[in-house]
Design a protein around this motif. Structure first.
Motif, PDB file in Angstrom:
ATOM      1  N   THR A 124       0.767  -1.271  -0.014  1.00  0.00           N
ATOM      2  CA  THR A 124       0.029   0.211   0.027  1.00  0.00           C
ATOM      3  C   THR A 124       0.823   1.397  -0.070  1.00  0.00           C
ATOM      4  N   ASP A 125       0.623   2.164  -0.821  1.00  0.00           N
ATOM      5  CA  ASP A 125       1.339   3.548  -1.013  1.00  0.00           C
ATOM      6  C   ASP A 125       1.007   4.345   0.233  1.00  0.00           C
ATOM      7  N   LEU A 126       2.038   4.574   0.891  1.00  0.00           N
ATOM      8  CA  LEU A 126       1.811   5.574   2.026  1.00  0.00           C
ATOM      9  C   LEU A 126       2.301   6.976   1.881  1.00  0.00           C
ATOM     10  N   THR A 127       2.841   7.365   0.835  1.00  0.00           N
ATOM     11  CA  THR A 127       3.345   8.668   0.456  1.00  0.00           C
ATOM     12  C   THR A 127       2.391   9.622   1.159  1.00  0.00           C
ATOM     13  N   GLY A 128       3.112  10.511   2.073  1.00  0.00           N
ATOM     14  CA  GLY A 128       2.339  11.544   2.864  1.00  0.00           C
ATOM     15  C   GLY A 128       1.609  11.201   3.776  1.00  0.00           C
ATOM     16  N   LYS A 129       1.357  10.200   4.077  1.00  0.00           N
ATOM     17  CA  LYS A 129       0.618   9.685   5.220  1.00  0.00           C
ATOM     18  C   LYS A 129       1.163   8.872   6.318  1.00  0.00           C
ATOM     19  N   ALA A 130       0.725   8.982   7.610  1.00  0.00           N
ATOM     20  CA  ALA A 130       1.340   8.446   8.755  1.00  0.00           C
ATOM     21  C   ALA A 130       1.022   6.987   8.808  1.00  0.00           C
ATOM     22  N   LEU A 131      -0.053   6.411   8.249  1.00  0.00           N
ATOM     23  CA  LEU A 131      -0.478   4.990   8.262  1.00  0.00           C
ATOM     24  C   LEU A 131      -1.779   4.595   7.484  1.00  0.00           C
ATOM     25  N   ALA A 132      -1.910   3.448   7.413  1.00  0.00           N
ATOM     26  CA  ALA A 132      -3.125   3.072   6.754  1.00  0.00           C
ATOM     27  C   ALA A 132      -4.005   1.865   7.602  1.00  0.00           C
ATOM     28  N   ALA A 133      -5.313   1.969   7.699  1.00  0.00           N
ATOM     29  CA  ALA A 133      -5.963   1.196   8.610  1.00  0.00           C
ATOM     30  C   ALA A 133      -7.245   1.121   8.147  1.00  0.00           C
ATOM     31  N   VAL A 134      -8.165   0.094   8.872  1.00  0.00           N
ATOM     32  CA  VAL A 134      -9.564  -0.292   8.544  1.00  0.00           C
ATOM     33  C   VAL A 134     -10.308   0.619   9.459  1.00  0.00           C
ATOM     34  N   SER A 135     -11.487   1.020   9.310  1.00  0.00           N
ATOM     35  CA  SER A 135     -12.627   1.727  10.076  1.00  0.00           C
ATOM     36  C   SER A 135     -12.813   0.720  11.002  1.00  0.00           C
ATOM     37  N   ASP A 136     -13.243   0.987  12.182  1.00  0.00           N
ATOM     38  CA  ASP A 136     -13.780   0.217  13.304  1.00  0.00           C
ATOM     39  C   ASP A 136     -14.988  -0.161  13.358  1.00  0.00           C
ATOM     40  N   GLN A 137     -15.384  -1.147  14.021  1.00  0.00           N
ATOM     41  CA  GLN A 137     -16.726  -1.988  13.532  1.00  0.00           C
ATOM     42  C   GLN A 137     -18.056  -1.073  13.994  1.00  0.00           C
ATOM     43  N   TYR A 138     -17.394  -0.268  14.883  1.00  0.00           N
ATOM     44  CA  TYR A 138     -18.710   0.464  15.513  1.00  0.00           C
ATOM     45  C   TYR A 138     -18.862   1.937  14.841  1.00  0.00           C
ATOM     46  N   ALA A 139     -19.966   2.644  14.784  1.00  0.00           N
ATOM     47  CA  ALA A 139     -20.242   3.863  14.313  1.00  0.00           C
ATOM     48  C   ALA A 139     -19.272   4.741  15.098  1.00  0.00           C
ATOM     49  N   PRO A 140     -18.712   5.880  14.295  1.00  0.00           N
ATOM     50  CA  PRO A 140     -17.744   6.704  15.025  1.00  0.00           C
ATOM     51  C   PRO A 140     -18.426   8.031  15.672  1.00  0.00           C
ATOM     52  N   ASP A 141     -19.299   8.393  15.688  1.00  0.00           N
ATOM     53  CA  ASP A 141     -20.228   9.584  16.056  1.00  0.00           C
ATOM     54  C   ASP A 141     -19.816   9.863  17.506  1.00  0.00           C
ATOM     55  N   GLY A 142     -19.936   8.744  18.581  1.00  0.00           N
ATOM     56  CA  GLY A 142     -19.872   9.238  19.903  1.00  0.00           C
ATOM     57  C   GLY A 142     -18.394   9.511  20.165  1.00  0.00           C
ATOM     58  N   VAL A 143     -17.549   8.356  19.566  1.00  0.00           N
ATOM     59  CA  VAL A 143     -16.032   8.450  20.034  1.00  0.00           C
ATOM     60  C   VAL A 143     -15.377   9.639  19.348  1.00  0.00           C
ATOM     61  N   CYS A 144     -15.687   9.972  17.988  1.00  0.00           N
ATOM     62  CA  CYS A 144     -15.050  11.405  17.503  1.00  0.00           C
ATOM     63  C   CYS A 144     -15.581  12.420  18.222  1.00  0.00           C
ATOM     64  N   ARG A 145     -16.800  12.710  18.830  1.00  0.00           N
ATOM     65  CA  ARG A 145     -17.184  13.811  19.564  1.00  0.00           C
ATOM     66  C   ARG A 145     -16.477  13.602  21.163  1.00  0.00           C
ATOM     67  N   ARG A 146     -16.227  12.610  21.544  1.00  0.00           N
ATOM     68  CA  ARG A 146     -15.389  12.462  22.734  1.00  0.00           C
ATOM     69  C   ARG A 146     -13.878  13.105  22.406  1.00  0.00           C
ATOM     70  N   LEU A 147     -13.371  12.766  21.285  1.00  0.00           N
ATOM     71  CA  LEU A 147     -11.987  12.960  21.056  1.00  0.00           C
ATOM     72  C   LEU A 147     -11.879  14.275  20.423  1.00  0.00           C
ATOM     73  N   GLY A 148     -12.858  15.058  20.058  1.00  0.00           N
ATOM     74  CA  GLY A 148     -12.900  16.564  19.762  1.00  0.00           C
ATOM     75  C   GLY A 148     -12.633  16.468  18.373  1.00  0.00           C
ATOM     76  N   TYR A 149     -12.966  15.842  17.471  1.00  0.00           N
ATOM     77  CA  TYR A 149     -12.628  15.934  15.699  1.00  0.00           C
ATOM     78  C   TYR A 149     -13.812  15.519  15.243  1.00  0.00           C
ATOM     79  N   PRO A 150     -14.016  16.138  13.801  1.00  0.00           N
ATOM     80  CA  PRO A 150     -15.323  15.737  13.115  1.00  0.00           C
ATOM     81  C   PRO A 150     -15.609  14.525  12.889  1.00  0.00           C
ATOM     82  N   ILE A 151     -16.913  14.146  12.742  1.00  0.00           N
ATOM     83  CA  ILE A 151     -17.206  12.592  12.765  1.00  0.00           C
ATOM     84  C   ILE A 151     -16.977  12.108  11.342  1.00  0.00           C
ATOM     85  N   GLU A 152     -16.982  13.210  10.213  1.00  0.00           N
ATOM     86  CA  GLU A 152     -16.688  12.625   8.782  1.00  0.00           C
ATOM     87  C   GLU A 152     -15.391  12.107   8.613  1.00  0.00           C
TER      88      GLU A 152
END
Length: 318
Positions: A124-152
């Motif tokens: 996988t080409d990582l040029t200009g990026k820190a990492l590559a990963a798969v989305s978590d199995q749970y919807a991100p809404d609550g955790v993104c708000r808790r961590l303080g960054y946009p849900i999208e």
């Protein structure tokens, strides 16, 4: 010249067996690469356990152990989050611990089984990026708000990560991760995974689901909307991740692919071991949590409600 794939694993003495099974599954399904396993351990991992781990790799492969100083980590990293061992923090320091001539590395959790060759993931080409990963199995809404960054921006699962070590070193990522833990301990639920997402949500590449097929995807209904990609992934996963407490060695595990763990345990030094089947992770919960759990249990009993997770009956394609 045969390509080298560098793989990072972290463990204490309790999870040596599942990590060894995972390593065995990687070697079994590899298509002619030299696999170099870089294993972060602490004092609890014995000489005998290291010898056992060396027995599961092939003659062309290599395993290198790195002893991590727990006291040093506890001094400036660990926040008071119950139920998580200190070893979860090891990988946050990977860019400082690993040799400077390693440019990238594939991190794999101990509670996974690999079913196919990993060269496409590795390339996988990582040029200009820190990492590559798969989305978590749970919807991100609550955790993104808790961590303080946009849900999208989403929230990735940290069980399988392709790390760009050059990017980490050039941008001082290790210091940023440590700083976030020290300044935002109250925001951390899953300490290492939350920290990686909080700091690097703008610097990631999203990987296909096949590279980290988590437990929730096999539930009825799954924890995300069923799509063609997800349907293909659960029937032919490259990496199966037993990502919740529903581990395959647990007596009451009903994961449809739990037998994969035992298939890959065959031929290892732990083929007849029952250590994991009797192992109980020490859960430290507050009196309030104990009370809440008791109340919910009694309430459901009075109402005649029982919660039992249902799973798809899966026939693997390959």
């Amino acid at each position: 010249m045969t390509d080298i794939i560098n793989i990072l694993c972290c463990t204490d003495h309790n999870f040596v067996i599942p990590m060894g099974v995972m390593i065995h599954s990687v070697c079994t399904n590899d298509d002619g690469h030299n696999l170099h396993f870089h294993v972060f351990v602490d004092d609890s991992v014995t000489k005998a356990q290291r010898t056992e781990l060396r027995q599961v790799i092939r003659p062309t492969d290599e395993i290198i152990f790195y002893k991590v100083d727990i006291k040093n980590i506890q001094k400036y990293l660990v926040v008071k989050v119950a139920n998580f061992p200190v070893s979860i923090y090891y990988r946050l320091l990977l860019a400082d611990i690993l040799p400077s001539d390693l440019h990238k590395i594939l991190y794999l959790d101990a509670d996974i089984v690999v079913r196919h060759d990993l060269s496409d993931l590795w390339n996988t080409d990582l040029t200009g990026k820190a990492l590559a990963a798969v989305s978590d199995q749970y919807a991100p809404d609550g955790v993104c708000r808790r961590l303080g960054y946009p849900i999208e921006k989403g929230y990735f699962n940290s069980g399988v990560i392709l790390f760009n070590l050059d990017y980490f070193r050039q941008h001082g990522i290790t210091d940023k991760l440590i700083s976030f833990i020290k300044t935002h301990p109250e925001q951390l639920g899953c300490p290492d995974q939350d920290t990686l997402n909080a700091v690097l949500h703008n610097e990631k590449i999203d990987l296909p689901i096949i590279y980290n097929v988590q437990e929730g995807y096999y539930r009825i209904p799954p924890t995300i909307v069923m799509t063609e990609e997800l349907n293909k992934a659960i029937h032919d996963p490259y990496i199966v991740h037993f990502s919740t407490n529903n581990k395959p060695w647990n007596k009451h595990c009903r994961h449809p692919l739990r037998n994969l763990y035992y298939e890959y345990r065959k031929g290892t030094p732990w083929e007849n071991s029952t250590f994991m089947e009797h192992f109980r992770h020490k859960r430290v919960i507050s009196r309030q949590q104990q009370f809440n759990t008791y109340v919910m249990k009694m309430l459901n009993k009075v109402l005649g409600k029982t919660h039992k997770t249902k799973y798809y009956n899966i026939q693997l394609n390959h």
